[in-house]
Scaffold this active site. Sequence first.
Site, PDB file in Angstrom:
ATOM      1  CE1 TYR A 174      -3.550  -2.211   5.258  1.00 15.42           C
ATOM      2  CE2 TYR A 174      -3.371   0.144   4.784  1.00 15.42           C
ATOM      3  CZ  TYR A 174      -3.526  -1.164   4.343  1.00 15.42           C
ATOM      4  OH  TYR A 174      -3.645  -1.425   3.000  1.00 15.42           O
TER       5      TYR A 174
ATOM      6  CB  SER B 259      -0.894   0.021   1.240  1.00 14.66           C
ATOM      7  OG  SER B 259      -1.618   1.236   1.287  1.00 14.66           O
TER       8      SER B 259
HETATM    9  P1  NAP Z   1     -11.510  -6.260   0.424  1.00 15.84           P
HETATM   10  O1  NAP Z   1     -12.433  -5.719  -0.598  1.00 15.84           O
HETATM   11  O2  NAP Z   1     -11.845  -6.084   1.860  1.00 15.84           O
HETATM   12  O3  NAP Z   1     -11.243  -7.807   0.151  1.00 15.84           O
HETATM   13  C1  NAP Z   1     -10.367  -8.500   0.997  1.00 15.84           C
HETATM   14  C2  NAP Z   1     -10.153  -9.909   0.513  1.00 15.84           C
HETATM   15  O4  NAP Z   1      -9.221 -10.533   1.408  1.00 15.84           O
HETATM   16  C3  NAP Z   1     -11.426 -10.734   0.552  1.00 15.84           C
HETATM   17  O5  NAP Z   1     -11.402 -11.638  -0.520  1.00 15.84           O
HETATM   18  C4  NAP Z   1     -11.305 -11.492   1.870  1.00 15.84           C
HETATM   19  O6  NAP Z   1     -11.967 -12.756   1.877  1.00 15.84           O
HETATM   20  C5  NAP Z   1      -9.813 -11.723   1.916  1.00 15.84           C
HETATM   21  N1  NAP Z   1      -9.308 -12.020   3.242  1.00 15.84           N
HETATM   22  C6  NAP Z   1      -9.387 -11.275   4.369  1.00 15.84           C
HETATM   23  N2  NAP Z   1      -8.796 -11.923   5.389  1.00 15.84           N
HETATM   24  C7  NAP Z   1      -8.324 -13.094   4.896  1.00 15.84           C
HETATM   25  C8  NAP Z   1      -7.630 -14.200   5.431  1.00 15.84           C
HETATM   26  N3  NAP Z   1      -7.292 -14.237   6.733  1.00 15.84           N
HETATM   27  N4  NAP Z   1      -7.312 -15.230   4.628  1.00 15.84           N
HETATM   28  C9  NAP Z   1      -7.659 -15.230   3.320  1.00 15.84           C
HETATM   29  N5  NAP Z   1      -8.324 -14.199   2.742  1.00 15.84           N
HETATM   30  C10 NAP Z   1      -8.648 -13.160   3.534  1.00 15.84           C
HETATM   31  O7  NAP Z   1     -10.014  -5.664   0.258  1.00 15.84           O
HETATM   32  P2  NAP Z   1      -9.363  -4.750  -0.889  1.00 15.84           P
HETATM   33  O8  NAP Z   1      -9.727  -3.342  -0.637  1.00 15.84           O
HETATM   34  O9  NAP Z   1      -9.622  -5.370  -2.219  1.00 15.84           O
HETATM   35  O10 NAP Z   1      -7.817  -4.904  -0.492  1.00 15.84           O
HETATM   36  C11 NAP Z   1      -7.048  -5.989  -0.981  1.00 15.84           C
HETATM   37  C12 NAP Z   1      -5.588  -5.727  -0.622  1.00 15.84           C
HETATM   38  O11 NAP Z   1      -5.181  -4.474  -1.161  1.00 15.84           O
HETATM   39  C13 NAP Z   1      -5.297  -5.665   0.881  1.00 15.84           C
HETATM   40  O12 NAP Z   1      -4.071  -6.281   1.137  1.00 15.84           O
HETATM   41  C14 NAP Z   1      -5.227  -4.169   1.146  1.00 15.84           C
HETATM   42  O13 NAP Z   1      -4.433  -3.883   2.255  1.00 15.84           O
HETATM   43  C15 NAP Z   1      -4.608  -3.677  -0.141  1.00 15.84           C
HETATM   44  N6  NAP Z   1      -4.891  -2.265  -0.433  1.00 15.84           N
HETATM   45  C16 NAP Z   1      -6.176  -1.836  -0.623  1.00 15.84           C
HETATM   46  C17 NAP Z   1      -6.412  -0.493  -0.886  1.00 15.84           C
HETATM   47  C18 NAP Z   1      -7.812   0.050  -1.111  1.00 15.84           C
HETATM   48  O14 NAP Z   1      -7.974   1.290  -1.128  1.00 15.84           O
HETATM   49  N7  NAP Z   1      -8.823  -0.771  -1.287  1.00 15.84           N
HETATM   50  C19 NAP Z   1      -5.349   0.416  -0.949  1.00 15.84           C
HETATM   51  C20 NAP Z   1      -4.063  -0.066  -0.753  1.00 15.84           C
HETATM   52  C21 NAP Z   1      -3.846  -1.408  -0.501  1.00 15.84           C
HETATM   53  P3  NAP Z   1     -13.476 -12.898   2.462  1.00 15.84           P
HETATM   54  O15 NAP Z   1     -14.320 -12.026   1.560  1.00 15.84           O
HETATM   55  O16 NAP Z   1     -13.780 -14.328   2.329  1.00 15.84           O
HETATM   56  O17 NAP Z   1     -13.405 -12.395   3.862  1.00 15.84           O
END
Ligand code: NAP
Length: 261
Positions: free
Chosen positions: A165, A152
């Site tokens: 985080y 991130s």
């Molecule tokens: P999201 O929409 O909340 O989706 C999270 C995913 O991770 C879901 O598929 C969830 O599965 C899975 N997950 C959570 N805990 C888990 C575990 N213990 N084991 C296996 N799977 C798990 O998240 P997102 O926004 O797409 O973010 C994805 C990644 O990008 C993260 O690492 C986040 O830190 C990073 N990121 C996101 C942003 C942003 O603005 N969105 C910015 C920078 C970085 P379930 O649905 O089954 O719970």
Amino acid sequence: MYSKLKWNYKVDKLANKVALVTGASKGIGAAIAKQFAAEGAKVVVNYASSKEGADRVVQAITENGGRAISVKGDVSNPEDIVRIFEETKNAFGGLDILVNNAGIYQYEPIEQVSAETFHEQFNINVLGSILAIQGSLKLFGEAGGSIINISSEAGKTPLPTGSVYSATKAALDAITISLSKEFSGKNIRINSILPGVVETEGSRSAGFIGSEAERKLVASTPLGRTGQPDDIAKVAVFLASEDAAWITGEKISVSGGIYGL
Ligand code: NAP
């Protein structure tokens, strides 16, 4: 003489590759799984609890002629990790690409940080990635492999209330650099993608999308908008493919040019 019409054919960048994307039931992970499949990869769609979401991703892939399976498993649980990789091997015979995308984010003032919220974020974002990397090393073949850590911008330029985080993502980037050197001579590439704010189920349910904070960040983003999951997925395809054959140990921001997020 060059071969006729060669330039007319789309070349699948990930043909004959097997990819595991952790946390691919929604958001950035789901977009990566679908883009990988569109480029010819066989994809393992991991999820923690959202079976329906993961099955929808698999269905979208198979309806487009691709191959994918969904595998439940908490990446921070060593027993689940063993099973995730066993199921990957049983379904597709090996592994070429691992995307450590599963992650959680919790913004809270330092006074509210508890051992529980600390360990939960570090266990999933950092330990989970390490365990998955260990699993992938047992399945990568002679040709090596590609590991992509979804980090991130927040790890590079932390925001207030994001101390824990941000620390998990800075740790993940340190792991990327350390392992790029540790894998010397093995043709295993490892890189971090640093997304800016991306509109996902997670960022929406955290209340960020539509908030004043989002508006301010967009206002200071040169490319003038919040990211979409496909913005990240296309860069993941590049890093997983032979186009990135000489890239390892890098931290690549995909954030619309925002600086000081
Ligand atoms: P999201 O929409 O909340 O989706 C999270 C995913 O991770 C879901 O598929 C969830 O599965 C899975 N997950 C959570 N805990 C888990 C575990 N213990 N084991 C296996 N799977 C798990 O998240 P997102 O926004 O797409 O973010 C994805 C990644 O990008 C993260 O690492 C986040 O830190 C990073 N990121 C996101 C942003 C942003 O603005 N969105 C910015 C920078 C970085 P379930 O649905 O089954 O719970």
